[in-house]
Design a protein around this motif. Structure first.
Motif, short mmCIF file in Angstrom:
data_model
loop_
_atom_site.label_atom_id
_atom_site.label_comp_id
_atom_site.label_asym_id
_atom_site.label_seq_id
_atom_site.Cartn_x
_atom_site.Cartn_y
_atom_site.Cartn_z
N ARG A 6 44.88 33.13 2.14
CA ARG A 6 45.56 34.34 2.62
C ARG A 6 44.83 35.62 2.25
O ARG A 6 44.44 36.37 3.13
CB ARG A 6 46.99 34.38 2.08
N VAL A 7 44.66 35.88 0.99
CA VAL A 7 44.10 37.16 0.56
C VAL A 7 42.65 37.32 0.99
O VAL A 7 42.29 38.29 1.66
CB VAL A 7 44.24 37.32 -0.97
N TRP A 8 41.79 36.39 0.62
CA TRP A 8 40.37 36.48 0.92
C TRP A 8 40.12 36.47 2.43
O TRP A 8 39.39 37.31 2.95
CB TRP A 8 39.64 35.31 0.24
N HIS A 9 40.74 35.54 3.12
CA HIS A 9 40.55 35.43 4.56
C HIS A 9 41.03 36.69 5.28
O HIS A 9 40.33 37.23 6.14
CB HIS A 9 41.29 34.20 5.09
N GLU A 10 42.19 37.17 4.95
CA GLU A 10 42.74 38.35 5.61
C GLU A 10 41.95 39.61 5.30
O GLU A 10 41.83 40.49 6.14
CB GLU A 10 44.22 38.55 5.24
N LEU A 11 41.40 39.69 4.09
CA LEU A 11 40.59 40.85 3.72
C LEU A 11 39.42 41.01 4.68
O LEU A 11 39.17 42.09 5.22
CB LEU A 11 40.08 40.69 2.28
N PHE A 12 38.70 39.95 4.93
CA PHE A 12 37.55 40.01 5.83
C PHE A 12 37.96 39.95 7.29
O PHE A 12 37.32 40.58 8.14
CB PHE A 12 36.56 38.88 5.50
N ARG A 13 38.99 39.22 7.61
CA ARG A 13 39.43 39.09 9.00
C ARG A 13 39.74 40.45 9.61
O ARG A 13 39.29 40.76 10.71
CB ARG A 13 40.66 38.18 9.09
N ASN A 14 40.50 41.24 8.90
CA ASN A 14 40.88 42.55 9.44
C ASN A 14 39.67 43.46 9.64
O ASN A 14 39.57 44.16 10.65
CB ASN A 14 41.91 43.22 8.52
N VAL A 33 31.73 38.27 18.38
CA VAL A 33 31.26 39.28 17.42
C VAL A 33 31.85 39.03 16.04
O VAL A 33 31.14 39.16 15.02
CB VAL A 33 31.56 40.71 17.92
N CYS A 34 33.11 38.64 15.96
CA CYS A 34 33.72 38.33 14.66
C CYS A 34 32.97 37.22 13.94
O CYS A 34 32.68 37.32 12.74
CB CYS A 34 35.18 37.92 14.83
N PHE A 35 32.62 36.17 14.67
CA PHE A 35 31.91 35.06 14.04
C PHE A 35 30.46 35.43 13.69
O PHE A 35 29.93 34.97 12.68
CB PHE A 35 31.97 33.81 14.92
N VAL A 36 29.83 36.27 14.50
CA VAL A 36 28.48 36.73 14.17
C VAL A 36 28.53 37.56 12.88
O VAL A 36 27.69 37.39 11.99
CB VAL A 36 27.85 37.52 15.33
#
Length: 71
Positions: A6-14, A33-36
């Protein structure tokens, strides 16, 4: 799982999503672009840990191939 899932993934996802939406048109281009961007981040970490450019490129290519699995 709480920190990674949750925390780590959402930090970078946003951050990736905001930047991708500013760079790319709508739809699948934003996903790509997100995956690149994620690939660049992971490749930088891989290179800083190993200094192995070949392994670093494989990490980057792995993340660039991920949208095909999502589509």
């Amino acid at each position: 799982m709480e920190i990674w899932g949750r925390v780590w993934h959402e930090l970078f996802r946003n951050g990736f999503l905001s930047l991708a939406q500013a760079i790319a048109p709508r739809g699948l281009a934003v996903l790509l672009v997100c995956f690149v961007l994620s690939g660049l981040l992971h490749a930088a970490a891989s290179y800083s840990a190993s200094l192995n450019i070949k392994a670093t490129m494989w990490v980057f290519l792995f993340f660039c191939a991920q949208p095909m699995g999502v589509i």
